[in-house]
Design an enzyme around this catalytic site. Structure first.
Site, PDB file in Angstrom:
ATOM      1  N   GLU A 179       0.921  -1.174   0.001  1.00 30.21           N
ATOM      2  CA  GLU A 179      -0.170   0.075  -0.012  1.00 30.21           C
ATOM      3  C   GLU A 179       0.761   1.371   0.093  1.00 30.21           C
ATOM      4  O   GLU A 179       1.716   1.495   0.868  1.00 30.21           O
ATOM      5  CB  GLU A 179      -1.007   0.058   1.182  1.00 30.21           C
ATOM      6  CG  GLU A 179      -1.914   1.120   1.305  1.00 30.21           C
ATOM      7  CD  GLU A 179      -2.256   1.614   2.426  1.00 30.21           C
ATOM      8  OE1 GLU A 179      -3.567   2.098   2.659  1.00 30.21           O
ATOM      9  OE2 GLU A 179      -1.795   1.314   3.656  1.00 30.21           O
ATOM     10  N   HIS A 219     -11.508  -0.938   2.473  1.00 32.83           N
ATOM     11  CA  HIS A 219     -12.003  -0.587   3.611  1.00 32.83           C
ATOM     12  C   HIS A 219     -11.772   0.979   4.261  1.00 32.83           C
ATOM     13  O   HIS A 219     -12.054   1.257   5.119  1.00 32.83           O
ATOM     14  CB  HIS A 219     -11.289  -1.688   4.872  1.00 32.83           C
ATOM     15  CG  HIS A 219      -9.751  -1.346   4.921  1.00 32.83           C
ATOM     16  ND1 HIS A 219      -8.898  -1.835   3.812  1.00 32.83           N
ATOM     17  CD2 HIS A 219      -9.196  -0.765   6.029  1.00 32.83           C
ATOM     18  CE1 HIS A 219      -7.658  -1.380   4.345  1.00 32.83           C
ATOM     19  NE2 HIS A 219      -7.781  -0.948   5.515  1.00 32.83           N
TER      20      HIS A 219
HETATM   21  C1  GLC Z   1      -3.690   1.937   5.986  1.00 34.92           C
HETATM   22  C2  GLC Z   1      -5.002   1.007   6.313  1.00 34.92           C
HETATM   23  C3  GLC Z   1      -5.750   1.908   7.201  1.00 34.92           C
HETATM   24  C4  GLC Z   1      -5.058   2.207   8.506  1.00 34.92           C
HETATM   25  C5  GLC Z   1      -3.992   2.798   8.263  1.00 34.92           C
HETATM   26  C6  GLC Z   1      -2.937   2.946   9.372  1.00 34.92           C
HETATM   27  O1  GLC Z   1      -3.983   2.914   5.238  1.00 34.92           O
HETATM   28  O2  GLC Z   1      -5.486   0.707   5.244  1.00 34.92           O
HETATM   29  O3  GLC Z   1      -6.922   1.241   7.534  1.00 34.92           O
HETATM   30  O4  GLC Z   1      -5.943   3.049   9.167  1.00 34.92           O
HETATM   31  O5  GLC Z   1      -3.064   2.279   7.187  1.00 34.92           O
HETATM   32  O6  GLC Z   1      -2.499   1.561   9.638  1.00 34.92           O
END
Ligand code: GLC
Length: 553
Positions: free
Chosen positions: A251, A325
């Site tokens: 991500e 999500h």
């Molecule tokens: C990422 C996750 C998110 C979380 C953040 C901190 O963006 O997808 O849900 O709050 O990281 O871990």
């Protein structure tokens, strides 16, 4: 290497999928119960959001023990059984690795607090400035300052996210070894994929400096640092990279194509693919998420096109997604869920599934679930949502407007319980769920969809086509007529076969003239479309939210 190009991954949010023990929270036994449903859809892998021990301040992204299952979800035995059962259906699991931070309840942080120097070096702890100010002026992505007092010392610890999520110090080789060990632990349990949370912010400099106050400049101080590539390669070489069957996705927050290529070009030995988010910011008002403006279609097209072309030129690979999500539901966002629920859901699905990359389906997307539009701020649970609401009111936005923004953008939009049938709580649980069910569950639910709906079957078909047609899984990509006001069109090509994909993003008829594209419409077949009897020639008129994919010689 394992071919992930023809695979489709299903994202499952365990808290909201299926509650088997009726305590209001989804669990592993619930997932086991529903594996045949997912096998019917035809997906290859399930990405599970975190299920490790956690105080659940950020729904499991605040981990207090990486090697255990939180009792709200079940036991390690349940987990192992789930992996085994799914394997029988040719479905594997991808786990979420949250390696930028731990919960402050993690043993490492607790030891650090009690004065253990070894563990203090696991986190990013700095002295206050000489005038007593926080070490830098950085802001947390969830609102407020990014620094918090470290116990009753004069120091501060960094938290780019919630105050209970302390950033780990990747500069420390012992931290890296711990994290490598965690990946290897789950590999031994038969896990075949990893999604790495906010991975491109793990590389912080030793000396941290103030930003100018501009948010993009501030992010550049800790995002996509060259050292991140070294850390990922190390992780790859010492854990998942030893098994070529493993699929990984990072991500990447606010990244760019140049880095996207570095993260995913196979010769770099980093990751299989990445999530980038630029295309999901096209309905922000001047970069401000908490707003309500129509989406900028030209910008959306430009971003999709740039990433398709750019990643392809550099032999990189995109994860394709509209939903997750953290995002509002895409059909509520880019479609018309009242007038054209089927057409807009399938158009969005097709636009994405026929692109170059690996598609992800977020639970409920396959039945057309929508934003719940709660009328009361207390119906929302998410920590980011509540922080944002507070900040909006502090900025003198009135309550109704603030709630409008929340309804549009809250992460809870996608976190509401899965709608299984028309019984109480949508068949998710026999008791009141941790987050309210959307009140359209009597019209939109799995049972009804399987009986009389058309969205689920459309997804099924798209998944199958990716496996049957190399032009989809392997073909080149070329965007065409990108200046059309309503339609996003592109051509995929593989060994002389062409696939023309046309997608109308609006609820009115729209025309496209392809006569200059040098395409031969004498010999074509419609591979898939969401209307019947489409009339194909070099000038094509698409109906509201029509999508069509045409195979040409
Ligand atoms: C990422 C996750 C998110 C979380 C953040 C901190 O963006 O997808 O849900 O709050 O990281 O871990």
């Amino acid at each position: 290497m394992y071919n992930f190009k023809d695979k489709v991954i299903y994202q499952l949010y365990p808290k909201s999928f299926k509650d088997a023990n009726n305590d209001g929270v989804g669990d592993i036994r619930g997932i086991i119960e529903k594996i045949p449903y997912l096998a019917n859809l035809g997906i290859d892998m399930i990405w599970l959001n975190p299920m490790y021990k956690s105080p659940q301040k950020d729904n499991g992204y605040d981990i207090s023990d990486y090697k255990s299952i939180d009792p709200i979800f079940g036991t390690m035995e349940d987990f192992e059984e789930m992996v085994e059962v799914a394997r029988k259906y040719n479905i594997d699991f991808m786990l979420d690795m949250v390696f930028n931070h731990t919960s402050i309840e993690h043993e490492w942080f607790q030891k650090a607090l009690s004065g253990d120097k070894k563990y203090q070096d696991y986190y990013i702890i700095r002295d206050a400035k000489s005038n007593g100010d926080k070490p830098t002026n950085w802001l947390s992505k969830f609102g407020g300052p990014a620094w918090e007092k470290f116990g009753n010392t004069d120091k501060y610890y960094l938290h780019l996210y919630d105050v209970t999520q302390a950033d780990l110090n990747w500069r420390n080789p012992e931290v890296r070894e711990e994290l490598i060990d965690i990946v290897n632990f789950w590999l031994k349990k038969g896990v075949k994929g990893f999604r790495f949370d906010v991975l491109n912010v793990i590389g912080k400099d030793e000396v941290l400096i103030d930003s100018t106050g501009d948010s993009a400049q501030e992010k550049s101080l800790y995002t996509d640092k060259p050292v991140v590539h070294e850390y990922i390669k190390l992780l790859n070489n010492k854990s998942f990279g030893n098994d070529k069957n493993i699929i990984t996705v990072g991500e990447m927050s606010s990244t760019n194509i140049e880095n996207g290529i570095l993260y995913t070009n196979p010769s770099r030995e980093e990751l299989s693919m990445i999530f980038s988010f630029h295309h999901l910011k096209v309905d922000y008002d001047n970069g401000e998420k908490w707003s309500k403006v129509p989406f900028d279609f030209e910008e959306l097209k430009k971003l999709l096109n740039d990433w398709q072309e750019g990643m392809s030129n550099g032999d990189g690979w995109n994860a394709l997604f509209w939903n997750n999500h953290d995002q509002p539901r895409s059909n509520s966002r880019f479609g018309d869920v009242k007038k054209y629920p089927y057409e807009s859901a399938t158009m969005l699905a097709q636009t994405l599934h026929l692109l170059r990359g690996t598609p992800y389906i977020y639970q409920g997307e396959e039945i057309g679930m929508t934003n719940p539009s709660f009328d009361n701020i207390d119906d929302y649970v998410d920590i980011e949502t509540h922080n944002a609401y507070k900040e909006l009111l502090e900025k003198s936005v009135d309550k109704d407007t603030a709630l409008e923004y929340i309804k549009e953008k809250s992460r809870d939009n996608s976190r509401t319980p899965m709608q299984w049938d028309n019984t109480a709580n949508a068949g998710f649980s026999k008791v009141k769920p941790w987050l309210k069910v959307a009140n359209n569950y009597k019209e939109i639910n799995v049972q009804r969809e399987l009986d009389t709906g058309k969205i689920f079957n459309y997804y099924k078909k798209l998944i199958k086509l990716r496996k049957d047609y190399k032009v989809i899984s392997e073909g080149t990509y070329r965007g065409i007529q990108l200046d059309n006001k309503y339609i996003y069109s592109y051509i995929r090509e593989y060994e002389g076969q062409k696939l023309l994909v046309l997608n109308n993003f609006y609820g009115e008829n729209a025309k496209i003239d392809l006569s200059k594209e040098n395409l031969d419409f004498n010999n074509y077949s419609v591979l898939i479309g969401n209307y019947e009897n489409s009339n194909i020639s070099s000038v094509i008129e698409l109906k509201p939210y029509e999508t069509i994919a045409i195979l040409l010689k």
